[in-house]
Design an enzyme around this catalytic site. Structure first.
Site: not given
Ligand code: PLP
Length: 379
Positions: A69-70, A149, A178, A198, A236, A322
């Site tokens: 997701g990031t 989240n 989410q 993700s 890759t 996080c």
């Molecule tokens: C709303 C939201 N966006 C992005 C992310 C980031 O995802 P990833 O952990 O796959 O990098 C999260 C992870 O908790 C999330 O809750």
């Protein structure tokens, strides 16, 4: 162990783990290699892309695989900024986004972009009217999360999509990390240009993300190099992780309505139980996501509650995985104007379809004992 921390991450489906292991063992070729093993790996990669596209009801060449997701959020935000900076430098987002979005925005601000952070109401929700009022000639991107989240608030993704129909040049990005049980099973709104998922949030592996990238929309790549993913995302490909992700998404969306209904029942039962204590405050609202319940027990800091439950075998989080180690005041609760003495006490229960009512009963018993103990200590 009782695991109520599914917003932080989920346990992999055994079937997805099996796929991951088997592919890593026997189809370990590089999908860009011309040899036999590379060809088989590439076939599996394209098959997985096709399957994900079918499940999301989009085209295979609109699906890109990322590391999570990031990366997806960073790519859309920075890729759009690089692509469109000649046309405008204004971006609209909300004040309750995940750091993958908010910190990307802050980086762009340092480079001269102007970001409007929309407020939320007491239920954690952005107003589409605010989005409309904030749009400008130089707006290049609107970026909103589908499901928050921390508290599970659902943003008006469809309504904002409807109003953006009149502004076809603005990129519309949705962080749906989410939202797999809430949003994705609905057809992706036709106005959404980029949607981020993700795999580890839906019982797939960590380190694999899905980016829906609408055909015809242009943004700069974030990763340049060997030209994988049609030249848009070099590196890759994680074929085993991607194949396992496709399987996990298929399994997640199977009987999705029943799974969501079960998760919702668990959440509502937990909410009813917690509301029976007058020194508990709930921050999640009934119309929010089915899997998230955020609450606080007065004067008991979130990390104290997390550890006290952990000692009894129940795993939960402070409001986001996080920020939990940094002890930050949760950004979403702050934006909802929750006083700091309450938000510091916030914790998050997050359910998955495999959680049971027996587990919830155990939680209720343990919580009842704990809150009595805390009250005795406070006296
Ligand atoms: C709303 C939201 N966006 C992005 C992310 C980031 O995802 P990833 O952990 O796959 O990098 C999260 C992870 O908790 C999330 O809750």
């Amino acid at each position: 162990m009782i695991y109520f921390d599914n917003s932080a991450t989920t346990k992999m489906y055994p079937e997805a783990l099996d796929t991951f292991m088997k592919v890593n063992q026997s189809i370990f070729g590089n999908p860009s290699s011309l040899n036999k093993l590379g060809t088989v790996a590439n076939d599996l990669l394209q098959q997985s892309r096709k399957q994900v596209a079918q499940l999301l009801q989009v085209l295979p060449d609109e699906i890109f695989f990322t590391s999570g997701g990031t990366e997806g959020d960073n790519w859309v935000i920075k890729g759009t900024a690089m692509e469109k900076k000649a046309y405008g430098k204004h971006i609209i987002t909300s004040s309750v986004e995940h750091p993958a979005v908010s910190r990307s925005m802050q980086q762009l601000e340092r480079l001269g972009f102007e970001v409007t952070y929309l407020p939320v109401n007491a239920r954690g929700v952005v107003s589409p009217a605010d989005v409309k009022e904030t749009l400008r000639e130089d707006t290049i991107l609107v970026s909103l999360m589908a499901v928050n989240n921390e508290v599970g608030a659902i943003q008006p993704i469809q309504a904002v999509g409807d109003l953006l129909a009149e502004y076809p040049t603005i990129h519309y990005h949705v962080d749906a990390v989410q939202a797999v049980l809430e949003f994705v099973p609905m057809v992706i709104h036709p106005r959404i240009d980029f949607l981020v998922l993700s795999a580890h949030k839906f019982h797939g592996p960590k380190g694999v993300g899905i980016l829906y990238h609408k055909k015809g929309r242009r943004m700069e790549p974030l990763f340049t190099g060997g030209g994988q993913e049609s030249g848009y995302r070099s590196s890759t490909e994680n074929v085993a992780g991607i194949a396992a992700t496709a399987k996990a998404l298929r399994m997640t969306l199977e009987n999705y309505s029943e799974k969501r209904a079960h998760t919702l029942q668990l959440r509502d039962e937990a909410a009813r139980f917690l509301q029976s204590f007058d020194h508990v405050r709930l921050f999640s609202v009934p119309e929010g996501a089915a899997h998230i319940l955020c609450f606080a027990l007065k004067d008991i800091r979130g990390e104290v509650m997390v550890h006290a439950l952990e000692e009894q075998g129940i795993l939960i989080s402070t409001t986001s995985a996080c920020s939990s180690k940094k002890g930050d005041v949760p950004a979403t609760l702050q934006s909802m104007n929750v006083p700091a003495e309450w938000s510091r006490c916030a914790v998050r229960l997050s359910f998955a379809p495999d959680n049971t009512f027996e587990e919830l009963e155990t939680f209720k018993q343990v919580f009842t004992q704990l809150q009595e103990k805390f009250q005795r200590i406070q006296k």
